[in-house]
Write an enzyme that holds these catalytic residues in place. Structure first.
Site, PDB file in Angstrom:
ATOM      1  N   SER A  66      30.202  38.922  45.951  1.00 34.67           N
ATOM      2  CA  SER A  66      31.089  40.042  46.291  1.00 34.67           C
ATOM      3  C   SER A  66      30.306  41.244  46.811  1.00 34.67           C
ATOM      4  O   SER A  66      29.134  41.438  46.486  1.00 34.67           O
ATOM      5  CB  SER A  66      31.887  40.468  45.059  1.00 34.67           C
TER       6      SER A  66
HETATM    7  N1  SAH Z   1      30.930  36.814  40.794  1.00 31.09           N
HETATM    8  C1  SAH Z   1      30.287  36.077  41.875  1.00 31.09           C
HETATM    9  C2  SAH Z   1      31.178  35.966  43.095  1.00 31.09           C
HETATM   10  C3  SAH Z   1      32.053  34.819  42.953  1.00 31.09           C
HETATM   11  S1  SAH Z   1      33.065  34.289  44.272  1.00 31.09           S
HETATM   12  C4  SAH Z   1      28.958  36.670  42.238  1.00 31.09           C
HETATM   13  O1  SAH Z   1      28.609  37.712  41.707  1.00 31.09           O
HETATM   14  O2  SAH Z   1      28.242  36.060  43.034  1.00 31.09           O
HETATM   15  C5  SAH Z   1      34.263  33.434  43.309  1.00 31.09           C
HETATM   16  C6  SAH Z   1      33.797  32.219  42.573  1.00 31.09           C
HETATM   17  O3  SAH Z   1      34.879  31.769  41.777  1.00 31.09           O
HETATM   18  C7  SAH Z   1      33.389  31.047  43.437  1.00 31.09           C
HETATM   19  O4  SAH Z   1      32.084  30.672  43.135  1.00 31.09           O
HETATM   20  C8  SAH Z   1      34.392  29.950  43.053  1.00 31.09           C
HETATM   21  O5  SAH Z   1      33.846  28.647  43.063  1.00 31.09           O
HETATM   22  C9  SAH Z   1      34.780  30.373  41.659  1.00 31.09           C
HETATM   23  N2  SAH Z   1      36.038  29.872  41.126  1.00 31.09           N
HETATM   24  C10 SAH Z   1      37.224  29.676  41.756  1.00 31.09           C
HETATM   25  N3  SAH Z   1      38.138  29.202  40.884  1.00 31.09           N
HETATM   26  C11 SAH Z   1      37.518  29.088  39.667  1.00 31.09           C
HETATM   27  C12 SAH Z   1      37.926  28.652  38.361  1.00 31.09           C
HETATM   28  N4  SAH Z   1      39.167  28.246  38.086  1.00 31.09           N
HETATM   29  N5  SAH Z   1      37.005  28.686  37.377  1.00 31.09           N
HETATM   30  C13 SAH Z   1      35.747  29.097  37.590  1.00 31.09           C
HETATM   31  N6  SAH Z   1      35.297  29.499  38.799  1.00 31.09           N
HETATM   32  C14 SAH Z   1      36.178  29.510  39.830  1.00 31.09           C
END
Ligand code: SAH
Length: 219
Positions: A66
């Site tokens: 993000s």
């Molecule tokens: N917080 C992260 C950004 C994440 S982007 C950082 O600092 O880099 C969102 C993430 O959520 C992705 O990696 C995606 O695979 C994950 N995601 C989507 N649905 C999910 C679920 N039900 N449980 C866990 N992760 C999930």
């Protein structure tokens, strides 16, 4: 440091000043954490020079780390003091988990893509955050064995607030989650649990996240 290497600490300080404090984040602990956590460790090596820029970056598997401001906004919304147990959903690169670990007592983080859970584990270890617990699984169901949590931070957009997550909040605990249409703009929603069945809702504005896929998310 090599003369041609970027001074990442200086880039992070500039990032905090211009993008974070400059846009109204004022929790001093959040500003300090954003200046201290080495964001460059959490982006792909070939993008390290762009680590502190004002936008998300690709981390593979169609996912992104993000934008720094959004991480700070979500962290501030949790109102952490250093004594909390926090659940982070959507570990991705592990960056937000590291920021939260700098602000709370304990962090549990769930990622659904196994390769990203592994990547986050390596990044967190490399950045000195080995204490963060990372699990691969469906974050929409929370982490019942580690619940309840004083703060829950969801980094993917949900159709509605998953009931399992509401249930895993302490009384007084806060949950920050983007809610809205799957491939469009979501509302950054903050829920505070007032009592067993009473939740207060606030809206922190428009955001754009990848979809939260899972049993209590998108199919
Ligand atoms: N917080 C992260 C950004 C994440 S982007 C950082 O600092 O880099 C969102 C993430 O959520 C992705 O990696 C995606 O695979 C994950 N995601 C989507 N649905 C999910 C679920 N039900 N449980 C866990 N992760 C999930």
């Amino acid at each position: 440091m090599n003369a041609t290497d970027p001074d990442f600490a200086a880039l992070r300080r500039a990032m905090v000043k211009l993008q974070i404090a400059g846009r109204g984040i004022h929790d001093g602990r959040v500003l300090e954490a954003m200046a201290r956590v080495p964001r460059e460790v959490f982006v792909p090596a070939h993008l390290a020079d762009e680590a502190c820029e004002d936008h998300p970056l690709p981390i593979g598997h169609g996912q992104t780390i993000s934008q720094p401001y959004i991480v700070a906004l979500m962290a501030e919304a949790l109102e952490l003091t250093g004594r909390e147990r926090v659940l982070d959903i959507g570990t991705g690169s592990g960056y937000a988990a590291a920021v939260l670990a700098s602000l709370a007592l304990e962090v549990y983080s769930i990622e659904r893509i196994p390769e990203l859970a592994d990547l986050a584990r390596r990044n967190l270890d490399a950045a000195g955050f080995s204490q963060v617990h990372v699990m691969c699984g469906d974050g929409t169901l929370g982490w019942p064995e580690a619940a309840p949590f004083d703060g829950i931070c969801v980094a993917a957009g949900a159709p509605v607030v998953p009931d399992s997550l509401k249930q895993q909040l302490t009384i007084g605990g806060r949950l920050v989650i983007p809610v809205g249409p799957e491939h469009s703009v979501q509302q950054l929603t903050v829920l505070t649990r007032r009592s067993e069945h009473d939740y207060q809702q606030e809206n922190f504005g428009d955001v754009r996240f990848v979809p939260l896929l899972g049993e209590e998310g998108w199919p």
